[in-house]
Design a protein around this motif. Structure first.
Motif, PDB file in Angstrom:
ATOM      1  N   VAL A 158     -23.572  73.761  47.999  1.00 20.48           N
ATOM      2  CA  VAL A 158     -22.225  74.314  48.179  1.00 20.48           C
ATOM      3  C   VAL A 158     -21.865  75.296  47.071  1.00 20.48           C
ATOM      4  CG1 VAL A 158     -19.771  73.739  48.340  1.00 20.48           C
ATOM      5  CG2 VAL A 158     -21.471  72.265  49.438  1.00 20.48           C
ATOM      6  N   HIS A 159     -22.082  74.891  45.823  1.00 17.18           N
ATOM      7  CA  HIS A 159     -21.643  75.716  44.694  1.00 17.18           C
ATOM      8  C   HIS A 159     -22.603  76.852  44.361  1.00 17.18           C
ATOM      9  CE1 HIS A 159     -18.817  72.344  43.091  1.00 17.18           C
ATOM     10  NE2 HIS A 159     -18.217  73.137  43.935  1.00 17.18           N
ATOM     11  N   ASN A 160     -23.895  76.571  44.396  1.00 15.80           N
ATOM     12  CA  ASN A 160     -24.868  77.570  43.963  1.00 15.80           C
ATOM     13  C   ASN A 160     -25.402  78.431  45.112  1.00 15.80           C
ATOM     14  OD1 ASN A 160     -24.598  76.541  41.371  1.00 15.80           O
ATOM     15  ND2 ASN A 160     -26.319  75.121  41.613  1.00 15.80           N
ATOM     16  N   ALA A 161     -25.516  77.832  46.299  1.00 16.25           N
ATOM     17  CA  ALA A 161     -26.071  78.573  47.430  1.00 16.25           C
ATOM     18  C   ALA A 161     -24.987  79.082  48.373  1.00 16.25           C
ATOM     19  CB  ALA A 161     -27.056  77.691  48.202  1.00 16.25           C
ATOM     20  N   GLY A 162     -23.740  78.664  48.136  1.00 18.54           N
ATOM     21  CA  GLY A 162     -22.634  79.148  48.954  1.00 18.54           C
ATOM     22  C   GLY A 162     -22.690  78.694  50.393  1.00 18.54           C
ATOM     23  N   LEU A 190     -15.159  70.138  46.016  1.00 19.07           N
ATOM     24  CA  LEU A 190     -15.775  70.898  47.097  1.00 19.07           C
ATOM     25  C   LEU A 190     -14.760  71.416  48.111  1.00 19.07           C
ATOM     26  CD1 LEU A 190     -18.798  68.483  47.756  1.00 19.07           C
ATOM     27  CD2 LEU A 190     -18.733  70.505  46.276  1.00 19.07           C
ATOM     28  N   ALA A 191     -13.488  71.295  47.836  1.00 13.94           N
ATOM     29  CA  ALA A 191     -12.448  71.667  48.795  1.00 13.94           C
ATOM     30  C   ALA A 191     -12.467  73.157  49.101  1.00 13.94           C
ATOM     31  CB  ALA A 191     -11.075  71.262  48.260  1.00 13.94           C
ATOM     32  N   GLY A 206     -12.588  68.467  50.760  1.00 12.65           N
ATOM     33  CA  GLY A 206     -13.664  69.255  51.349  1.00 12.65           C
ATOM     34  C   GLY A 206     -14.802  68.474  51.959  1.00 12.65           C
ATOM     35  N   VAL A 207     -14.669  67.139  52.032  1.00 11.94           N
ATOM     36  CA  VAL A 207     -15.764  66.287  52.507  1.00 11.94           C
ATOM     37  C   VAL A 207     -15.274  65.402  53.647  1.00 11.94           C
ATOM     38  CG1 VAL A 207     -17.522  64.610  51.842  1.00 11.94           C
ATOM     39  CG2 VAL A 207     -16.647  66.228  50.150  1.00 11.94           C
ATOM     40  N   ALA A 208     -16.083  65.243  54.683  1.00 11.16           N
ATOM     41  CA  ALA A 208     -15.736  64.344  55.785  1.00 11.16           C
ATOM     42  C   ALA A 208     -16.853  63.339  55.995  1.00 11.16           C
ATOM     43  CB  ALA A 208     -15.506  65.134  57.070  1.00 11.16           C
ATOM     44  N   PHE A 209     -16.507  62.198  56.580  1.00 12.70           N
ATOM     45  CA  PHE A 209     -17.545  61.292  57.091  1.00 12.70           C
ATOM     46  C   PHE A 209     -17.439  61.282  58.609  1.00 12.70           C
ATOM     47  CE2 PHE A 209     -14.014  58.595  55.518  1.00 12.70           C
ATOM     48  CZ  PHE A 209     -13.624  57.931  56.678  1.00 12.70           C
ATOM     49  N   HIS A 210     -18.538  60.927  59.265  1.00 17.01           N
ATOM     50  CA  HIS A 210     -18.626  61.044  60.724  1.00 17.01           C
ATOM     51  C   HIS A 210     -19.499  59.900  61.232  1.00 17.01           C
ATOM     52  CE1 HIS A 210     -19.883  62.587  64.649  1.00 17.01           C
ATOM     53  NE2 HIS A 210     -19.002  63.581  64.562  1.00 17.01           N
ATOM     54  N   PHE A 226     -15.855  71.936  60.572  1.00 13.72           N
ATOM     55  CA  PHE A 226     -17.132  72.270  59.943  1.00 13.72           C
ATOM     56  C   PHE A 226     -17.690  73.569  60.528  1.00 13.72           C
ATOM     57  CE2 PHE A 226     -21.673  71.758  58.936  1.00 13.72           C
ATOM     58  CZ  PHE A 226     -21.590  71.382  57.610  1.00 13.72           C
ATOM     59  N   ARG A 227     -17.616  73.706  61.862  1.00 16.55           N
ATOM     60  CA  ARG A 227     -18.100  74.947  62.487  1.00 16.55           C
ATOM     61  C   ARG A 227     -17.292  76.157  62.015  1.00 16.55           C
ATOM     62  NH1 ARG A 227     -19.207  71.619  67.158  1.00 16.55           N
ATOM     63  NH2 ARG A 227     -17.084  71.853  67.900  1.00 16.55           N
ATOM     64  N   ASN A 228     -16.002  75.935  61.746  1.00 17.08           N
ATOM     65  CA  ASN A 228     -15.141  77.024  61.277  1.00 17.08           C
ATOM     66  C   ASN A 228     -15.256  77.249  59.775  1.00 17.08           C
ATOM     67  OD1 ASN A 228     -14.203  77.373  63.879  1.00 17.08           O
ATOM     68  ND2 ASN A 228     -12.353  76.150  63.566  1.00 17.08           N
ATOM     69  N   ARG A 229     -16.140  76.507  59.115  1.00 18.62           N
ATOM     70  CA  ARG A 229     -16.381  76.599  57.663  1.00 18.62           C
ATOM     71  C   ARG A 229     -15.149  76.177  56.854  1.00 18.62           C
ATOM     72  NH1 ARG A 229     -19.119  82.116  56.069  1.00 18.62           N
ATOM     73  NH2 ARG A 229     -19.852  80.813  54.335  1.00 18.62           N
ATOM     74  N   ASP A 230     -14.334  75.295  57.440  1.00 24.01           N
ATOM     75  CA  ASP A 230     -13.172  74.753  56.742  1.00 24.01           C
ATOM     76  C   ASP A 230     -13.506  73.460  56.006  1.00 24.01           C
ATOM     77  OD1 ASP A 230     -11.597  76.818  57.663  1.00 24.01           O
ATOM     78  OD2 ASP A 230     -10.950  75.734  59.450  1.00 24.01           O
ATOM     79  N   LEU A 231     -14.735  72.989  56.165  1.00 24.51           N
ATOM     80  CA  LEU A 231     -15.233  71.818  55.451  1.00 24.51           C
ATOM     81  C   LEU A 231     -16.569  72.176  54.808  1.00 24.51           C
ATOM     82  CD1 LEU A 231     -14.624  68.798  57.874  1.00 24.51           C
ATOM     83  CD2 LEU A 231     -13.575  69.141  55.642  1.00 24.51           C
ATOM     84  N   ALA A 232     -16.813  71.632  53.630  1.00 26.88           N
ATOM     85  CA  ALA A 232     -18.068  71.923  52.939  1.00 26.88           C
ATOM     86  C   ALA A 232     -19.172  70.947  53.316  1.00 26.88           C
ATOM     87  CB  ALA A 232     -17.853  71.896  51.426  1.00 26.88           C
ATOM     88  N   VAL A 233     -18.797  69.685  53.560  1.00 24.42           N
ATOM     89  CA  VAL A 233     -19.811  68.638  53.718  1.00 24.42           C
ATOM     90  C   VAL A 233     -19.385  67.637  54.790  1.00 24.42           C
ATOM     91  CG1 VAL A 233     -21.197  66.889  52.521  1.00 24.42           C
ATOM     92  CG2 VAL A 233     -20.217  68.800  51.233  1.00 24.42           C
ATOM     93  N   ILE A 234     -20.355  67.166  55.567  1.00 27.85           N
ATOM     94  CA  ILE A 234     -20.178  65.992  56.425  1.00 27.85           C
ATOM     95  C   ILE A 234     -21.225  64.968  56.027  1.00 27.85           C
ATOM     96  CG2 ILE A 234     -20.248  65.030  58.742  1.00 27.85           C
ATOM     97  CD1 ILE A 234     -19.391  67.661  59.872  1.00 27.85           C
ATOM     98  N   CYS A 235     -20.777  63.754  55.768  1.00 31.83           N
ATOM     99  CA  CYS A 235     -21.674  62.614  55.530  1.00 31.83           C
ATOM    100  C   CYS A 235     -21.709  61.809  56.826  1.00 31.83           C
ATOM    101  CB  CYS A 235     -21.155  61.754  54.383  1.00 31.83           C
ATOM    102  SG  CYS A 235     -20.946  62.657  52.836  1.00 31.83           S
TER     103      CYS A 235
END
Length: 643
Positions: free
Chosen positions: A246-250, A275-276, A306-310, A326-335
């Motif tokens: 997220v931070h280094n690779a964008g 990560l928000a 910035g993180v969700a669980f699913h 997530f598809r809209n890039r409004d979330l950084a991570v899904i666990c």
């Protein structure tokens, strides 16, 4: 090959070009060469994101009549419905429920999206629109090898070809070991490719270093002491890999773990990493508006960071909000648990598979290669990433094994599961009830068209068919005539149309008969809910050690209301679980809130949602069977309306 070279209307071509789709991917061009736009049968075994949806659309848009798109999951059906609805001049219908209906309204659409179970049930209920189909697209056809769902899919495909002879079939598959077997079974041309629009490199993390299969390496700084709770090294490695992506690779990241609890714990751990995104708060507000459950609040709290669980314990609305964000890039991570990899479109820059084993009830077992490859295949966002990365978390002692087992391995072959006794009982009843067969020989003749028979001589099923038909006769679902002929009884025909398993139908009938013999004051809402909870088609509800004593006392206090009491069962533990399910549903019908039920019984809101839906379906079947057999149990209709 360009889109303008295809036999499509100008409006459809303009639609594709407006989406930036002007030139076909190599696998798509191969599918065109194989005849997918000319009515030809095609099996496309290609990686995720390689253009399978376009192949499906091309087949249905060029077919000389209505198209049917079969997919395994409701969430995927909804996603595809929305995608196809954007096609200009195309009428799209969707059907994923109402298993006791032929869904005749679907005949009015150019494209119908449905699950395999819905198509199977429509055939059982005499759906006339099936015979008019010109094209059938089967997504995730490799699920022929899945327990439960696989037999339904292959029998449905066999029956569709009987109802619509000559129908074009286009099957879309992940890369598997034996796609040629599926293509041969369907009489289709195989399009097999490993091409991806975004390159994928896969590797194993161990001791601060990821070694990828393309020879590159990634050094990761893992601080095992960064959490006050002393999280295990695998978790901290996962956190470091996610944060780096997220931070280094964008990019965005998907992290797969073995269980719901682990998904939530990892999300809460990652929520401390800053990560928000700018839209995280808005997405969290959308989730909070769904309900007030503790699960929903925990999810919203994580999403603000910035993180969700699913996982399956979430309500379907929760999952849909997370996937869209997530598809809209409004979330950084899904666990997530592995179910997220089963078809829903959520690509990420990096995929981290922390857990490669799961508990099966008796032991820890490695995940199938295909399942891990499906997770890894989510890496790489077209038009956003130069490449995708998939990382399996291990250590130095497991690095070589994980490389051999998953990174360098081919996925398993797809093998039919139709030999399963429970599945065969259900489908043999359907075959007879729908008029496809009326004897032992003709049952085998119908089964000759299945994937099972393509892999194994159908004669090997002969003995099992004997056992199954005898069981159905004993249950009152079939009557046997001379020369091994069979006819479905009124009960058997109705059970098949209601789309419940024969054992479920038999158990419901037994419960109804006991209910009418009980004192009227003892027949309550709890009675009919426990009646349907005590069937194979109702999902089990986990009973924890801490609640066992209280649930036992509740069962004792209400034993006179049950059609099967605690002294009538040989499986007491499972019976007590049915009591818990019935109690939960009864409290719901009596007005208890979802928030309270979720808190009191330690279940997910999605679990309650799915059990309500199943109870409504099973009570509908019970009501129909009660009417058929002239058994008066008015509580069924009352409770069903309150669900």
């Amino acid at each position: 090959m360009h889109v303008r070279d295809l036999p499509l209307s100008d409006s459809v071509i303009d639609h594709y070009e407006s989406l930036g789709i002007e030139e076909l991917y190599p696998p798509q061009a191969e599918a065109v060469d194989a005849g997918v736009a000319d009515g030809g049968r095609v099996v496309a075994a290609i990686p995720t994101a390689s253009g399978k949806t376009f192949i499906a659309e091309l087949a249905m848009l060029t077919a000389d009549g209505p198209g049917l798109y079969i997919c395994p999951l409701r969430a995927l059906a909804r996603e595809k419905y929305e995608t196809f609805s954007a096609l200009p001049g195309v009428s799209v219908g969707i059907s994923t429920g109402d298993y006791d209906s032929p869904a005749d309204e679907l005949a009015d659409h150019d494209i119908v999206v449905a699950t395999s179970e819905k198509v199977d049930s429509a055939i059982r209920n005499g759906a006339n629109w099936v015979a008019d189909l010109a094209c059938v697209v089967v997504d995730e056809v490799h699920l022929l090898g899945a327990e439960g769902r696989g037999p339904t899919l292959e029998v449905t495909l066999a029956n569709l070809q009987r109802r619509a002879p000559g129908v074009q079939i286009v099957a879309l598959s992940a890369t598997v070991d034996n796609p040629e077997d599926i293509a041969d079974w369907l009489g289709a041309t195989l399009v097999e490719s490993t091409w991806r629009p975004v390159d994928l490199r896969t590797g194993v993390y161990a001791d601060g270093l990821v070694e990828f299969n393309d020879g590159t390496e990634l050094t990761v700084d893992v601080d095992a002491g960064s959490t006050p709770n002393g999280a295990d090294e695998d978790t901290e490695a996962t956190v470091a890999l996610v944060e780096d992506a997220v931070h280094n690779a964008g990019g965005q990241c998907l992290a797969f773990v073995r269980s719901r609890r682990e998904a939530e714990a990892l999300a809460e751990r990652l929520a401390r990493e800053g990560l928000a995104t700018g839209a995280s708060a808005t997405v969290a507000d959308d989730l909070t508006a769904v309900d007030g459950t503790s699960t929903g609040h925990r999810l919203a709290d994580c999403v603000r960071d910035g993180v969700a669980f699913h996982h399956a314990g979430l309500r379907s609305t929760h999952r849909a909000v997370v996937e869209t964000a997530f598809r809209n890039r409004d979330l950084a991570v899904i666990c997530a648990t592995p179910t997220l990899a089963a078809g829903v479109n959520v690509p990420a820059r990096r995929v981290v598979v922390r857990d490669q084993q799961r508990y099966t009830g008796s032991s820890m077992e490695f995940l199938p290669v295909l399942e891990v490859h499906q997770m890894c295949g989510r890496a790489g966002r077209p038009h956003l990433d130069p490449y995708g990365e998939a990382v399996l978390v291990g250590d130095e002692s497991s690095r070589a094994e994980l490389d051999e087992r998953y990174v360098d391995a081919d996925p398993e072959a797809v093998e039919s599961k139709l030999r399963d006794r429970t599945a065969l009982t259900t489908h043999v009843l359907s075959i007879v009830a729908t008029g496809f067969a009326d004897s032992h020989a003709t049952i085998l003749d119908v089964l000759e068209a299945t994937f099972y028979a393509h892999q194994t001589p159908v004669a090997d099923l002969s003995g099992i068919v004997d056992d199954v038909t005898a069981e159905l006769v004993e249950m009152g679902m079939l009557t046997e005539g001379t020369s091994e002929t069979f006819t479905a009884t009124d009960l058997g025909a109705q059970v098949s149309r209601q789309y419940v398993a024969p054992k479920t139908g038999a158990r419901i009938v037994s419960g109804l008969r006991r209910a009418v013999e009980m004192p009227a004051e003892n027949v309550t809402g709890l009675t009919v809910l426990q009646l349907v909870a005590d069937t194979p088609d109702m999902q089990d509800t986990y009973l924890g050690n801490r609640e066992r004593a209280a649930m036992y006392q509740y069962a004792r206090n209400h034993d006179t209301e049950f059609t099967v009491g605690m002294n009538d069962t040989e499986e007491f533990e499972r019976w007590l679980e049915t009591v818990k399910t019935a109690r939960i549903l009864y409290e719901w019908t009596e007005g208890e809130t979802m928030e309270t039920i979720v808190e009191n019984y330690r279940i997910g809101p999605g679990d309650l949602e799915s059990r309500i839906e199943r109870a409504e379906w099973l009570l509908g079947a019970a009501d129909t069977l009660a009417t058929l057999l002239d058994l008066d149990v008015p509580e069924i209709a009352r409770v069903r309306s309150r669900l």
